[in-house]
Design an enzyme around this catalytic site. Sequence first.
Site, PDB file in Angstrom:
ATOM      1  N   GLU A   1      50.181  36.537  47.348  1.00  0.00           N
ATOM      2  CA  GLU A   1      49.878  37.446  48.462  1.00  0.00           C
ATOM      3  C   GLU A   1      51.076  37.707  49.364  1.00  0.00           C
ATOM      4  O   GLU A   1      51.102  37.273  50.529  1.00  0.00           O
ATOM      5  CB  GLU A   1      48.713  36.915  49.292  1.00  0.00           C
ATOM      6  CG  GLU A   1      47.390  36.992  48.580  1.00  0.00           C
ATOM      7  CD  GLU A   1      46.206  36.699  49.508  1.00  0.00           C
ATOM      8  OE1 GLU A   1      46.398  36.086  50.565  1.00  0.00           O
ATOM      9  OE2 GLU A   1      45.089  37.083  49.151  1.00  0.00           O
TER      10      GLU A   1
ATOM     11  N   GLU B   1      41.318  37.193  43.096  1.00  0.00           N
ATOM     12  CA  GLU B   1      40.474  36.299  43.903  1.00  0.00           C
ATOM     13  C   GLU B   1      39.272  37.100  44.393  1.00  0.00           C
ATOM     14  O   GLU B   1      39.446  38.108  45.083  1.00  0.00           O
ATOM     15  CB  GLU B   1      41.246  35.759  45.114  1.00  0.00           C
ATOM     16  CG  GLU B   1      42.462  34.935  44.734  1.00  0.00           C
ATOM     17  CD  GLU B   1      43.219  34.403  45.953  1.00  0.00           C
ATOM     18  OE1 GLU B   1      42.697  34.482  47.077  1.00  0.00           O
ATOM     19  OE2 GLU B   1      44.351  33.931  45.762  1.00  0.00           O
TER      20      GLU B   1
END
Length: 633
Positions: free
Chosen positions: A144, A315
């Site tokens: 991320e 995710e």
Amino acid sequence: MKRTLGVCYYPEHWPEEDWAENAQRMVDAGLSWVRIGEFAWQRMEPRPDKLELDWLDRAIDVLGDAGLKVILGTPTATPPRWMFDKYPDMYFAAEDGVPRKFGSRRNYCFSHLGYRKECARITQILAQRYGKNPYIAAWQTDNEYGCHDTTISYSTHARDGFRDWLAQKYQSADALNRAWGNVFWSMDYDTFDQIDLPNHTVTEPNPAHVMAFRRYSSDQVVAFNKVQTDILRKFTDAPLIHNYMGRIVEFDHYAVGDDLDIASWDSYPIGFLSDRLEGTPEHKARYLRQGDPDMQAFHHDLYRSVGKGRWWIMEQQPGPVNWAPYNPAPLPGMARLWAWEAFAHGAETVCYFRWKQPAFAQEQMHTALLRPDGADAPALVEALEVSREIKSIPDVGTAKAKVALIFDYASAWAWDVQPQGADFDYFRLCMCYYRALRRAGQSIDILPPDTADLSQYKLVVAPGLMTIPDALMSAMSTFNGTALVGPRSNVKTEELSIAVPLGPNLPDLDVKVVNTESIPPNSSIAIASGGTVRHWFEHLEGQAEAQWSTTDGRPVIMHNGGMSYVAGWLDDETLYALMAETCTTLGLEVADLPDGLRIRDTETHRFYINYAPEALSHEGLSIPAAGVVWRAL
Ligand code: GAL
């Protein structure tokens, strides 16, 4: 291609004797993929140059032997403590200039070249050791980028790197002064070494200065990622992936995506609704346990574009998270709905985050597929249901949409640097268009700003696009469909100066923006045919025909043939009316979908996705609350 499911797993968090049982339970739940490693640098290298990878070898073997495909993450989002002894100046610094501390994650500055070398070193070690390992079927770089607002770092390394970047770009201080307009307020520089980062000024710095720093900061993310992909490519043929985020626009994801094979993103619908999306209290209450009906789809379509067609969910929210202001549990069915919605938009794989809820540390209140005591959590049951359904439905393919929305990261920076109206936000503007088109039943492609071929589309919308690159301009000049450009499009140069001749300078459209106003949320401008303009209104001049005007006679939309400029930010109902009318004129099938229901076409099936807390019906089908159904086309 069959769609697949997976899960994120942290073998280093659990006793080794549990691994085999965990792996077998994953397989029993119908999961095919397992992502590991992305935060385990300290366990991989507990001291400088002391490697301990035997445990990772064994973890990969256990997971692979069970029949799982492993995604191995490079661990660079969490450097170990010793790294900061080696490079005490590598910390990320926010706009206050204060270096952040150890004790959490993402605490590095992208501009620190010493840290980049360390990342190259650990990537090379992992790539050499596992590049040909048959169980490693994909790689994830870092984790991320940009999470916790860490793209834009005001460290001394960022300052030095920025000066070099400016010197390369402008070659002389004179050229930079001219490009930025530094004659204003006596801001001229004599040398690049005099240029500082644009924080801590008394009042606003030159927008060109800030915009340059935003471009520089984005370039550092691209360069940081490329260091890793260049190494991985030498040792593996497995696809390279990064897991992007929701509503993070500080770096150019298309540019990072150019060095990867698959785009993935981390989808937390309920967290996003409460912590990063505009909406009335009623809307937020209605979707409290489901998430916003358009937020996930927008990112699915965006990342399909970033991944040039190949994308995943890396995710997927399983239940309550720990990080939003409030963390409600999803309605039963949502963990299934979110997965099917992603597949309908073309996702190859959906991985749930994470396997087992830890009883310790920052994310102990974040749910998982297993409870902290090891019992099944509700999302595991829904994952199993999805894995069974996948087997029963043929590959649905990804349809080619007829409608496109241009999305541009530099425009997001531009309007953040110079909002001009306190609530002007580029992402929000694009979401308003996206939402209106989806309510009208459209499947949408999101395209980068340098798109050179629009021939597949009937309708293209380009709100808030600060400058239109040459490739897109020439695609527009031969486009046979309808282009709705604006508001605030092609009115600036790349240096964030007003374009002269005045924009939007569109092919065959005699329209100029001669004045601009922003208005607060409690005010609006009435449109003669009904509806309002909010937030933003541009005064237009030109010979093109006015399609809509305000009650006092100012044009709101001017057009010539299929080329239109929209001068204002239309309220949601009016924007929907414009999209529905335009799509109908173009011969597209148009619906006015009930609040919460969305449809998405694939090559072979139409999916009906119901985010509402009540059952809805459409086209003769009943779609249960928090449910998804599909039919062959
Ligand atoms: C993501 C992150 C994961 C985990 C998760 C919790 O942003 O990649 O590591 O922190 O959020 O929701």
